[in-house]
Design a protein around this motif. Structure first.
Motif, PDB file in Angstrom:
ATOM      1  N   LEU A 125       0.803  -1.220   0.000  1.00 16.20           N
ATOM      2  CA  LEU A 125       0.000   0.000   0.000  1.00 16.20           C
ATOM      3  C   LEU A 125       0.838   1.273   0.000  1.00 16.20           C
ATOM      4  O   LEU A 125       0.291   2.369  -0.038  1.00 16.20           O
ATOM      5  CB  LEU A 125      -0.928   0.007   1.224  1.00 16.20           C
ATOM      6  CG  LEU A 125      -1.903  -1.174   1.305  1.00 16.20           C
ATOM      7  CD1 LEU A 125      -2.724  -1.089   2.593  1.00 16.20           C
ATOM      8  CD2 LEU A 125      -2.815  -1.203   0.084  1.00 16.20           C
ATOM      9  N   GLY A 126       2.134   1.186   0.052  1.00 14.11           N
ATOM     10  CA  GLY A 126       2.962   2.389   0.026  1.00 14.11           C
ATOM     11  C   GLY A 126       3.959   2.341   1.178  1.00 14.11           C
ATOM     12  O   GLY A 126       4.013   1.375   1.913  1.00 14.11           O
ATOM     13  N   PHE A 127       4.756   3.399   1.287  1.00 14.21           N
ATOM     14  CA  PHE A 127       4.562   4.706   0.685  1.00 14.21           C
ATOM     15  C   PHE A 127       5.178   4.818  -0.726  1.00 14.21           C
ATOM     16  O   PHE A 127       4.692   5.568  -1.544  1.00 14.21           O
ATOM     17  CB  PHE A 127       5.164   5.792   1.598  1.00 14.21           C
ATOM     18  CG  PHE A 127       4.367   5.939   2.864  1.00 14.21           C
ATOM     19  CD1 PHE A 127       3.253   6.760   2.887  1.00 14.21           C
ATOM     20  CD2 PHE A 127       4.697   5.254   4.005  1.00 14.21           C
ATOM     21  CE1 PHE A 127       2.507   6.914   4.044  1.00 14.21           C
ATOM     22  CE2 PHE A 127       3.949   5.391   5.168  1.00 14.21           C
ATOM     23  CZ  PHE A 127       2.852   6.231   5.187  1.00 14.21           C
ATOM     24  N   ALA A 128       6.266   4.134  -0.980  1.00 11.11           N
ATOM     25  CA  ALA A 128       6.870   4.194  -2.311  1.00 11.11           C
ATOM     26  C   ALA A 128       5.978   3.451  -3.303  1.00 11.11           C
ATOM     27  O   ALA A 128       5.280   2.499  -2.938  1.00 11.11           O
ATOM     28  CB  ALA A 128       8.253   3.563  -2.290  1.00 11.11           C
ATOM     29  N   PRO A 132       6.539  -0.507  -7.965  1.00 11.42           N
ATOM     30  CA  PRO A 132       7.722  -0.823  -8.786  1.00 11.42           C
ATOM     31  C   PRO A 132       9.034  -0.380  -8.138  1.00 11.42           C
ATOM     32  O   PRO A 132      10.048  -1.078  -8.250  1.00 11.42           O
ATOM     33  CB  PRO A 132       7.465  -0.055 -10.093  1.00 11.42           C
ATOM     34  CG  PRO A 132       5.981   0.057 -10.174  1.00 11.42           C
ATOM     35  CD  PRO A 132       5.530   0.242  -8.753  1.00 11.42           C
ATOM     36  N   GLU A 133       9.021   0.749  -7.436  1.00 17.27           N
ATOM     37  CA  GLU A 133      10.240   1.191  -6.740  1.00 17.27           C
ATOM     38  C   GLU A 133      10.560   0.253  -5.577  1.00 17.27           C
ATOM     39  O   GLU A 133      11.731  -0.072  -5.333  1.00 17.27           O
ATOM     40  CB  GLU A 133      10.062   2.616  -6.226  1.00 17.27           C
ATOM     41  CG  GLU A 133      10.003   3.671  -7.323  1.00 17.27           C
ATOM     42  CD  GLU A 133       9.889   5.075  -6.750  1.00 17.27           C
ATOM     43  OE1 GLU A 133      10.141   5.242  -5.527  1.00 17.27           O
ATOM     44  OE2 GLU A 133       9.538   5.997  -7.514  1.00 17.27           O
ATOM     45  N   ALA A 134       9.537  -0.191  -4.871  1.00 11.70           N
ATOM     46  CA  ALA A 134       9.757  -1.114  -3.756  1.00 11.70           C
ATOM     47  C   ALA A 134      10.307  -2.446  -4.260  1.00 11.70           C
ATOM     48  O   ALA A 134      11.234  -3.016  -3.674  1.00 11.70           O
ATOM     49  CB  ALA A 134       8.448  -1.329  -2.994  1.00 11.70           C
ATOM     50  N   VAL A 135       9.750  -2.952  -5.362  1.00  9.43           N
ATOM     51  CA  VAL A 135      10.215  -4.215  -5.940  1.00  9.43           C
ATOM     52  C   VAL A 135      11.693  -4.122  -6.315  1.00  9.43           C
ATOM     53  O   VAL A 135      12.463  -5.064  -6.130  1.00  9.43           O
ATOM     54  CB  VAL A 135       9.350  -4.594  -7.153  1.00  9.43           C
ATOM     55  CG1 VAL A 135      10.027  -5.636  -8.026  1.00  9.43           C
ATOM     56  CG2 VAL A 135       7.990  -5.113  -6.680  1.00  9.43           C
TER      57      VAL A 135
END
Length: 270
Positions: A167-170, A173-176
């Protein structure tokens, strides 16, 4: 002869052979037959025998007599389960889904830190990425395989599983890109493409499919490919960089499988 590199060890090729073609050989596979089949991919007889001995010590191959009374080997129940897992993983890799995530949260006492190392290694080997220390993440479809793998290794008392969404915050795709080393995964796919895309191209220029050649090229391709769905867990395409090489490598393997596997069975059963 074909050079057996670090990517095609005799032990790995034997496991791949049983997984790909064991069903075409009823009963135990005679040692002489293993030597014949592995010779086609460049493995000499002493290497076959020593690798079979190692697989026997690990409990993956069991000695048995063929109907003709020859010495042979067949997969153990554990090996069959591992092969079933691998076949399921290969099928899933061909059509990665987007069914959310499974989280593995673990805590291992300092007095048992060796188990912590084994647990981390096993999760990484199953394709999990690291979201935080002690928190590992993977596509939700890997839950069942991971659960029974950890139970088999008696690591389940140290792990809790959760299903969920990011759910975020990033942005996801950036988290992956933090959870997995996508550059390293891409290189694995590119290495497969470098080795096997030219093989596919050569076959597509031919009208014939000789069994021994089909068997050789298929076994080598499968031996390379079967490790990739564990390195790359099949992340949803929308979360991956544009022109992800995993799409191309999966297509190359699919077409090699369709062209060569059944033709190669003629050499195995010959």
């Amino acid at each position: 002869m074909i050079n057996v590199t670090e990517h095609h060890t005799p032990r790995s090729l034997i496991v791949t052979l049983y997984g790909a073609y064991g069903r075409f050989v009823p009963g135990p596979v005679p040692v002489a037959e293993l030597i014949r089949l592995l010779a086609a991919v460049g493995v000499d007889a002493p290497s076959v025998r020593s690798s079979v001995s190692r697989l026997k010590r690990r409990g993956l191959l069991l000695p048995a007599r063929t109907r003709q009374g020859s010495a042979g080997y067949e997969p153990s129940p554990e090996a069959r389960r591992l092969m079933e897992d691998a076949e399921h993983r290969l099928r899933a890799a061909a059509a990665p889904g987007d069914g959310g995530w499974v989280l593995a949260v673990f805590s291992v006492p300092e007095s048992q830190r060796q188990k912590r190392h084994v647990l981390r290694s096993r999760l990484a080997g199953l394709g999990f990425g690291t979201a935080a220390p002690g928190v590992w993440v993977a596509p939700a479809r890997l839950y069942e395989e991971t659960r029974h793998t950890l139970c088999r290794l008696r690591l389940d008392p140290y792990v809790d599983f959760f299903r969920g969404e990011h759910l975020g915050f990033a942005p996801t795709p950036e988290a992956v890109a933090r959870w997995w080393d996508l550059a390293a995964l891409a290189k694995e796919h590119e290495r497969f493409l470098d080795a096997h895309a030219p093989v596919l191209h050569a076959w597509e220029q031919r009208a014939d499919t000789p069994p021994e050649e089909a068997y050789r090229d298929y076994l080598l391709a499968l031996d390379s490919w079967r490790h990739l769905p564990y390195t790359d867990p099949g992340l949803p395409p929308r979360l991956l960089p544009a022109d992800w090489p995993g799409v191309r490598s999966a297509e190359v393997f699919r077409r090699l499988h369709a062209r060569l596997r059944d033709a190669g069975a003629g050499f195995v059963g010959g």
